[in-house]
Enzyme design. Structure first.
Site, short mmCIF file in Angstrom:
data_model
loop_
_atom_site.label_atom_id
_atom_site.label_comp_id
_atom_site.label_asym_id
_atom_site.label_seq_id
_atom_site.Cartn_x
_atom_site.Cartn_y
_atom_site.Cartn_z
CG ASP A 248 4.28 -28.66 1.79
OD1 ASP A 248 3.36 -29.48 1.98
OD2 ASP A 248 4.33 -27.89 0.82
CB CYS B 189 6.76 -30.13 -0.71
SG CYS B 189 6.78 -28.71 -1.78
CG LEU C 91 -0.48 -24.70 -12.46
CD1 LEU C 91 -1.93 -24.78 -12.03
CD2 LEU C 91 -0.41 -24.35 -13.93
N PRO D 53 12.47 -27.95 -10.56
CG PRO D 53 11.08 -27.34 -8.77
CD PRO D 53 11.97 -28.44 -9.26
CB SER E 102 11.85 -26.25 -14.84
OG SER E 102 11.26 -25.25 -14.05
CG HIS F 91 14.38 -29.35 -3.54
ND1 HIS F 91 15.47 -28.59 -3.15
CD2 HIS F 91 13.31 -28.74 -2.99
CE1 HIS F 91 15.05 -27.58 -2.41
NE2 HIS F 91 13.75 -27.63 -2.30
#
Lengths: 169, 479
Positions: free
Chosen positions: B95, B98, B206, B376, B383, B402
């Site tokens: 990804d 990302c 989200l 996150p 977060s 990360h």
């Protein structure tokens, strides 16, 4: 034959088995489909939707006016893949199925591969994705290119072809 | 595992050269004893294997959220000499770009926010395409896709899906230089066309959050974050386009590894010299995907703004981008190494850039503070917003962690609480979850991840990024 999920922290690791390379390939494909959709079983495809406690969001790519209760349209596609070894052929075959499923928005339920040397032709079966019916699953980002070695294993009841495959999710 | 590695400090450990054969530099792991209890031997081996690759500089590095990945461990950072080193798709991941972005709103969370949060999450869930088999509302044509791969988030802003301030608050202004779409295959294009503006599945999300605590008032003010305000966090990447580019180039690079006679201990570390045709082709295609990923997050931001404004009556531009970071990428950056300025190809594979004050690429108003760093949490956990530091520039090629990092497999996660039980449990704790599948909720169970708070404590104590604010989730959308 069979496929079995093994423990892997980040991704999905499957041990797949078949009586022939062809069967190993189709089992590996079934393992992959089981990650992608909750209800992808060949017996289930074509039946009416079931309540799987899931929720569908917006803009599902294939529900062009159809709904979960309509008769499913069976789709058959043909793919051809060529590679430089049988192990790489397995990876490239799975990558091709991933591509077909995503671009054509299909829930794939079965594959009939025919292998000649390091190339194959396969018939792929499925139906358009309907979220209410097939449920949400997990997108696969790619097939790991390492550790995929096709082993021939001799057991009491005969020879098996086996491979362990990591699906990156 | 920890008994095999040497302690440098409470938060820094070393695998000496010799831990694996042919290491040309040692490996460093930023980790606490608590987190090291779940460090997998496989991840340590991968970290040491990276240290064998040609042109590696200083250390093969791992952040506290390290875990077993593809080739490089997730949470891995490695810098390669831009002249003599290699580039590896396994050091970036499937990804490409990302990443995470954080948007602040002017709305203060009330003590009875849940009914409105439920409305907001439900509406967002039906607006932002989420999960397997979803397509974006706007279907791009090939020309538009090509422009997006060259222009990144800027294309979206120029076409009415954002404002110019958004671009200033993106890493690289939302557009990585060096994209070359000639190396993006037809297959990748076919996958990219319908997906720009979709969230994806798995660990992508989200989230609606509340700023729960400010640890650094000055930096928070500069970043535009206020206590108790509602915020939105978006976590996703380059979708099928990036996945296909990685798949395509892994094959090419695997052949190149043999062609250039590079000895690798693991096929997943397939790599090519940065200056080779194959290396340049991968970099060009990767940068194109990175730009697509920024455009993807920008399009989702646009949808979020429209829905939020409808429900809360705010203005579009009142929702401000705090920052957008990418955590799967390879980039050319300059560092001081042994007293000399060197161009380095930094691979961050599940690691976030953490540029300190006065670094290049920081917007003018943030030059004195450092780069906003977004970490996150896993579903249901906090977060964090941090700031980049000079120590990161010295020690970790301007990088930090990360996220939380998984501790146990999806299989094991599914043996625990069911998706429905987790959902109900989270709702009792004031977190409303909407997902396309209960299976995803079960797999993404909060317990399957390391504690985000402990991960952040380690990077803070190591000084490679410093805490600015903590956010608690109120509503989550999972694909």
């Amino acid at each position: 034959m069979s496929f079995e999920e093994l423990d892997h922290t980040a991704d999905y690791l499957f041990r797949c088995r078949g009586r022939s390379p062809e069967e190993l390939f189709s089992e590996s494909a079934r393992a992959m489909f089981s990650i992608m959709f909750e209800n992808n079983d060949a017996n289930n495809v074509g039946n009416n939707g079931t309540d799987n406690g899931t929720d569908s969001g917006s803009n599902n790519c294939s529900n062009n006016g159809s709904n979960a209760d309509s008769d499913a349209v069976r789709v058959k596609k043909e793919i051809e893949v060529e590679s430089d070894s049988l192990s790489n052929l397995l990876i490239d075959f799975l990558s091709e199925l991933l591509f077909v499923a995503e671009v054509d928005c299909l829930v794939l339920s079965g594959v009939k591969p025919k292998i000649t040397g390091n190339s194959l032709k396969a018939e792929v079966f499925g139906e358009p994705f309907v979220p209410e019916k097939h449920g949400g699953g997990t997108e696969i980002k790619g097939i790991s290119r390492s550790g995929v070695e096709i082993e021939e294993i001799s057991e009491d009841d005969g020879i098996y072809y086996q491979a362990e495959i990591i699906f990156d999710v | 595992m920890i008994d095999k590695i040497n302690k440098i400090s409470d938060v820094e450990w070393e695998l000496k050269e010799g831990f694996m054969p042919n290491m040309s530099v040692p490996a460093r792991i930023y980790i606490s004893e608590l987190l090291a209890q779940t460090l997998e031997e496989g991840a340590a081996t991968q970290l040491a294997n990276v240290a064998t690759l040609p042109g590696i500089l200083k250390y093969s590095l791992a952040m506290p959220d390290v875990h077993w990945g593809y080739g490089f461990p997730i949470g891995g950072v490695a810098g390669f000499d831009a002249d003599t080193g290699i580039i590896s798709p396994g050091g970036v991941g499937f990804d490409i770009n990302c990443g995470v972005r954080l948007i602040t709103t002017p709305v203060k969370a009330s003590s009875n926010e849940m009914p409105k949060i439920k409305r907001l999450i439900t509406e967002l869930f039906h607006t932002v395409p989420t999960g397997v088999g979803t397509h974006a509302e706007k279907k791009l044509n090939e020309k538009e896709l090509d422009d997006i791969m060259n222009e990144g988030a800027g294309w979206m802003v120029n076409n009415g899906y954002g404002n110019p301030h958004d671009l200033i608050r993106c890493e690289d202004n939302g557009c990585m230089k060096g994209a070359d779409t000639a190396f993006v295959s037809k297959k990748a294009i076919a996958r990219g066309i319908p997906q720009c503006g979709t969230l994806g599945s798995g660990n992508h999300f989200l989230e609606v959050q509340k700023t729960a605590e400010i640890m650094d008032e000055e930096a928070a003010a500069k970043f535009g974050v206020e206590k108790d305000n509602l915020c939105i966090m978006i976590h996703c990447g380059s979708r099928g386009l990036g996945h296909q580019v990685c798949t395509d180039h892994l094959k090419e690079i695997e052949a190149a590894t043999k062609k250039y006679g590079i000895n690798i201990p693991d096929n997943q570390l397939a790599c090519a010299p940065i200056k080779s045709d194959e290396g340049k082709a991968y970099f060009g295609a990767m940068a194109a995907c990175a730009n697509y990923a920024w455009a993807n997050r920008q399009m989702i931001t646009h949808m979020v703004r429209e829905v939020f404004c409808k429900i809360y009556g705010t203005e579009y531009d009142e929702l401000k981008l705090v920052y957008d970071v990418c955590h799967n990428v390879a980039k050319f950056e300059e560092y001081e190494i042994d007293g000399r300025r060197k161009k380095v190809c930094v691979h961050r594979k599940g690691a976030t850039r953490s540029f300190g004050p006065n670094s290049p690429d920081l917007p003018g108003d943030l030059v004195s503070v450092g780069q906003p760093v977004l970490i996150p949490g896993s579903m249901g956990t906090p977060s964090y917003l941090l700031k980049g530091t000079a120590a990161a520039m010295e020690k970790t090629f301007g990088s930090t962690c990360h996220g939380s990092g998984r501790v146990f497999s999806r299989t094991k996660a599914k043996e625990g609480m069911s998706g429905q039980e987790i959902k109900e449990d989270l709702e009792k704790r004031g977190i409303f979850v909407k997902a396309t599948s209960n299976k995803v909720i079960a797999e993404e169970a909060p317990d399957a991840y390391k504690s985000s708070s402990e991960v952040v404590r380690v990077v803070h104590d190591a000084g490679i990024s410093l805490k600015v604010a903590r956010f608690e989730p109120l509503g989550v959308i999972k694909g």
